[in-house]
Every structure is written in structure tokens, then in C-alpha cells.
Design an enzyme around this catalytic site. Structure first.
Site, PDB file in Angstrom:
ATOM      1  N   GLY A   1       0.768  -1.237   0.000  1.00  0.00           N
ATOM      2  CA  GLY A   1       0.000   0.000   0.000  1.00  0.00           C
ATOM      3  C   GLY A   1       0.799   1.287   0.000  1.00  0.00           C
TER       4      GLY A   1
ATOM      5  CD  GLU B   1       1.665  -9.357   2.998  1.00  0.00           C
ATOM      6  OE1 GLU B   1       0.706  -8.806   2.434  1.00  0.00           O
ATOM      7  OE2 GLU B   1       1.540 -10.397   3.650  1.00  0.00           O
TER       8      GLU B   1
ATOM      9  NE  ARG C   1      -1.241   0.403 -12.090  1.00  0.00           N
ATOM     10  CZ  ARG C   1      -1.236   1.707 -11.925  1.00  0.00           C
ATOM     11  NH1 ARG C   1      -0.582   2.481 -12.756  1.00  0.00           N
ATOM     12  NH2 ARG C   1      -1.856   2.246 -10.911  1.00  0.00           N
TER      13      ARG C   1
ATOM     14  CB  CYS D   1     -10.244  -4.153 -32.055  1.00  0.00           C
ATOM     15  SG  CYS D   1      -9.186  -4.566 -33.441  1.00  0.00           S
ATOM     16  CD  GLU D   2     -12.174  -3.537 -26.075  1.00  0.00           C
ATOM     17  OE1 GLU D   2     -12.675  -2.510 -25.578  1.00  0.00           O
ATOM     18  OE2 GLU D   2     -12.780  -4.612 -26.240  1.00  0.00           O
TER      19      GLU D   2
HETATM   20  C1  PLP Z   1      -1.384  -6.567  -3.746  1.00  0.00           C
HETATM   21  C2  PLP Z   1      -0.976  -6.946  -2.380  1.00  0.00           C
HETATM   22  C3  PLP Z   1       0.202  -6.429  -1.822  1.00  0.00           C
HETATM   23  C4  PLP Z   1       1.067  -5.439  -2.527  1.00  0.00           C
HETATM   24  O1  PLP Z   1       0.443  -4.234  -2.705  1.00  0.00           O
HETATM   25  P1  PLP Z   1       1.218  -2.962  -3.276  1.00  0.00           P
HETATM   26  O2  PLP Z   1       0.178  -1.921  -3.385  1.00  0.00           O
HETATM   27  O3  PLP Z   1       1.787  -3.370  -4.585  1.00  0.00           O
HETATM   28  O4  PLP Z   1       2.278  -2.609  -2.292  1.00  0.00           O
HETATM   29  C5  PLP Z   1       0.550  -6.866  -0.568  1.00  0.00           C
HETATM   30  N1  PLP Z   1      -0.204  -7.757   0.119  1.00  0.00           N
HETATM   31  C6  PLP Z   1      -1.322  -8.278  -0.391  1.00  0.00           C
HETATM   32  C7  PLP Z   1      -2.083  -9.269   0.405  1.00  0.00           C
HETATM   33  C8  PLP Z   1      -1.749  -7.880  -1.643  1.00  0.00           C
HETATM   34  O5  PLP Z   1      -2.884  -8.393  -2.144  1.00  0.00           O
END
Ligand code: PLP
Length: 422
Positions: free
Chosen positions: A235, A277, A315, A346-347
Site C-alpha cells: 500500500g 508486503e 493499467r 480493437c478497444e
Molecule cells: C497486492 C498486495 C500487496 C502489494 O500491494 P502494493 O500496493 O503493490 O504494495 C501486498 N499484500 C497483499 C495481500 C496484496 O494483495
């Protein structure tokens, strides 16, 4: 101002060997950023980053992050298999999935991964799949409601709705899950939450940490379970737009340390290990999609047609996401022309940029599309028979290593049953 990490001359030399389009990653940038993260959390001796594999499921990248001390965060069977093949073992693997098929729990348990349960009912799925619960286990928390931070005249700096998200357990469920897991033999507990995505704020992790730290203290008191690790998940964002501020990971680490000192240490929990993570923050800025201009078209608007398309980077088409574009060799030429930069799908949403001011572009120019190192190649697909591009690594010595070749028509046809009886 955003500057690409390759020059026109470099990109042309690479393109002579590996035809465009391709994603290229910057080894030096990835390593330096990983080191900044570890420095920011060096005050916590148990700290570990589990790179979110889904952002860039490329073994060459995972191995490089492993050398920097990172583990991996997997959420599917194939991601677990990839982690295993890259040499990640046991607690170097976090398994944070949701709506999880039983066979995936079975593999995660066999690998000795730390399993992060998304729902209280998954205790039974795990038991059935693995025969027992692991000694060390994690539960995902969802506080519900709305999460917001940093109100100003322009609105909130961070705003998201955990109450609408499918992830995690409620407050009552997580206590119940801890008790049940303890009865089943678990000894070490972790908690995890992911409350907002791509945050541009040094306050997100500290605010999340405070929520999880308080919860950890409460859960220990309520359930007697030993909380030994807290997972701040992903996040932490990156500035896709040149005018956006960059997160300061050192300030983020310091903010989390203050929360730790204020909440965990007085509760006698000063030995809790933290983990993250991160996906986007670890990789996004260190990847470019390099593509060549193959057409220009002038109708009601001015279009630049490139040899990449949304199949290489979804994205913009999917979220209307902004990705900065540099015309290589024209870095300092004024942006006097307004273009839509399009791929060949084709979008009509297959546009890397809409009404973007850029220097005058000629057929043959190379464009660097920025911040494609995470959720770029990873989200590739084959719609319209467009095939996924190659992935390259720009080494610290300036050489280039192929990490994944471009797909060929044979790959596209590989799953077809040609002689199906129809
Ligand atoms: C997608 C995800 C992340 C990584 O998110 P980022 O925004 O790329 O840092 C970490 N943990 C879980 C469980 C996720 O689904």
C-alpha cells in the site's frame, strides 16, 4: 521531472538485440530502494520485507530481491511454485491469499510458509488440506468502515473503504480465530491488514501500525495468544505523476517506530517483529515499457500509434491510470503537441495517454513509459492475439540480461486442442 533510467542510445542498442516492445528493469534502482527500506526499519531487528510477487512475478527479480534480504508474499499456487523454484524456503514465504483453494493451503503448509488466513472459515479449509495448523500463523484484519488520513482543502490525502473490501476478518472473528487456532496448537500469532492502496503519504504506515499494534495488545489480553509479528502489508505508493510528492521511506520507518515505542513497548511487546508486503513501492519506478512509434494518424485528434498495447500494460485501460511518457532523445524538447498515444487493440480504451502534451513525435521514435515495474508485465494478457513482451534487466554494469523472452505465436496456440472432435 521524471527522467528515464535509459538514454535513447542505450535503448536503441538494446532494441537492436531485443525488438520492441519490452519491459526493462533497473537493477541499481531496485537494490538501492530495497536498501533504503531496510535502513528505515533497521531499528526492528526482526524486520523483513516479503515482496508481493503479484506485482512482478519474474524469477530474475525475485532472486535479486532475495539477495537484498527480502522474502516473498505469494497468493496463488503458481506464485508459491515460483517462490520454491527461486529458492525461497519456509518462513521466507508469506502466503497472503483470499478465497483460497484447499490445494494452495496444502502446498503453503508443505513449504513451511507463514500462512495468513483471510477468513475464520479458512481454519477448517486449512485443517482439511494440511491435517493440522502450523505453529506460527497469521490472521488478516478488516476494521470495516472508511479509512482516511490527512484532511486538507483538496480532500483527504488517503481515503479507502475497508468496509467495502472482501478481505480480512472482523474484530470479533479475529479474536475467535486466535482462540480456535491456539486450541489447535498454534503458538505464535501475527496480524495483518491492508487498508489503502498506492498511498502517497508518510502517515499511512504509522496510522496502520497504530491500529494493528493496539489490536495486538488487546488480542493478547483477550485470548492469551502470543503475538510475535505484525504485517503492515502493501500500500505504500509511488508518484506516477511528475508533480506528485514521493514517499520518504525513512520518515515512514521513523513514524512506525514512534507508534511501536508508544503502544507495543509499554505493553511489554517490544520484541514483536514487523514485516511488510510491498509490491509497487519496491518495483514500479524501476521499470519502463519501451515501445517504438510505428504510426501517426491525424483525424479529429492526433494519434501516435506504438508497437506496445494494453496487453503489455493494462493499467491505463483498466483504471485510467496515468503513466508518464518520455520521448527518448527529446527529454529537453518542449511539450508543444497534444497526442493520444495508442496501442493496436480493437478497444478504444487502448491508450497509454489521452490529450498528453509531448514533444513533436516522429515515426521511429522510442518512447519510455514510466513506472511499469509493478503491475505492468504482470497484468499482461493475450486479448486480440497480442502477445506479452519480453522482460529485460539493465545491470549495474550497463549490460542487459533477458529475464523472460517475448511470447511467440506457438505460446499462444500451445493450449489449443486442434483436433477436438467438433
Ligand atoms: C497486492 C498486495 C500487496 C502489494 O500491494 P502494493 O500496493 O503493490 O504494495 C501486498 N499484500 C497483499 C495481500 C496484496 O494483495
Amino acid at each position: 521531472m521524471k527522467r528515464p533510467f535509459v538514454t535513447k542510445e542505450q535503448a536503441e542498442a538494446i532494441a537492436a538485440r531485443y525488438p520492441t516492445p519490452f519491459h526493462i528493469y533497473d537493477e541499481g534502482g531496485i537494490r538501492a530502494n530495497a536498501r533504503r527500506l531496510y535502513r528505515a526499519f533497521a531499528w526492528d531487528p526482526g524486520f523483513r520485507e516479503y515482496f508481493a510477487v503479484k506485482a512482478t512475478p519474474t524469477p530474475g527479480i525475485l532472486k535479486l530481491l532475495k539477495e537484498e534480504g527480502c522474502g516473498v508474499d505469494c497468493s496463488s499456487l503458481t506464485e508459491l511454485m515460483m517462490a520454491q523454484r527461486c529458492g525461497f524456503r519456509g518462513e521466507e514465504i508469506m502466503f497472503s491469499s483470499n478465497d483460497t483453494p484447499a490445494e494452495e493451503f496444502a502446498l503453503a503448509a508443505r513449504l513451511g510458509a507463514i500462512i495468513n488466513l483471510d477468513d475464520i472459515s479458512h481454519i477448517d479449509t486449512l485443517l482439511a488440506a494440511a491435517g493440522s495448523v502450523p505453529r506460527k500463523i497469521c490472521c488478516r484484519f478488516n476494521p470495516g468502515g472508511v479509512f482516511q488520513l490527512g484532511e486538507s482543502e483538496e480532500g483527504f490525502q488517503v481515503m479507502d473503504s475497508p468496509g467495502d473490501a472482501k478481505y480480512g476478518m472482523t474484530r470479533e472473528q479475529i479474536a475467535q480465530a486466535f482462540r480456535r487456532l491456539k486450541e489447535l496448537g498454534a503458538e505464535e500469532f501475527g496480524i495483518h491488514a491492508f487498508l489503502a492502496s498506492n498511498t502517497l503519504s508518510n502517515d499511512y504506515y504509522p496510522a496502520l501500525a497504530r491500529i494493528l499494534f493496539r489490536l495486538a495488545v488487546e488480542l493478547r489480553e483477550e485470548t492469551g495468544c502470543r503475538v510475535t509479528f505484525i504485517d503492515l502489508s502493501g500500500g505504500v505508493g509511488v508518484p506516477y505523476r511528475p508533480e506528485q510528492p514521493e514517499n520518504d521511506i525513512a520518515a515512514i520507518g521513523e513514524g512506525v517506530r514512534r507508534a511501536y515505542e508508544e503502544v507495543l513497548v509499554p505493553a511489554g511487546m517490544g520484541d514483536v517483529a514487523l514485516c511488510t508486503e510491498l509490491g509497487r513501492f519496491m518495483l514500479a519506478p524501476y521499470g519502463h515499457l519501451i515501445t517504438r512509434v510505428i504510426h501517426e494518424k491525424h483525424i479529429y485528434k492526433d494519434y501516435i500509434g506504438v508497437d506496445a498495447c494494453a496487453a503489455d500494460l493494462m493499467r491505463p485501460a483498466m483504471y485510467g491510470a496515468y503513466h508518464h511518457i518520455t520521448v527518448l532523445g527529446k527529454e529537453d524538447v518542449p511539450c508543444t503537441h497534444k497526442y493520444d498515444v495508442t496501442g493496436a487493440l480493437c478497444e478504444n480504451n487502448d491508450k497509454f495517454a489521452v490529450d498528453r502534451m509531448l514533444p513533436e513525435i516522429r515515426v521511429g521514435d522510442l518512447l519510455a513509459i514510466h513506472d511499469t515495474g509493478a503491475h505492468g508485465h504482470a497484468m499482461g494478457y493475450q486479448y486480440n492475439g497480442r502477445l506479452r513482451s519480453a522482460e529485460l534487466l539493465l545491470r549495474q554494469d550497463g549490460s542487459v540480461t533477458l529475464l523472460r523472452r517475448a511470447e511467440t505465436p506457438e505460446d499462444y496456440f500451445a493450449t489449443v486442442v486442434w483436433d477436438a472432435d467438433v
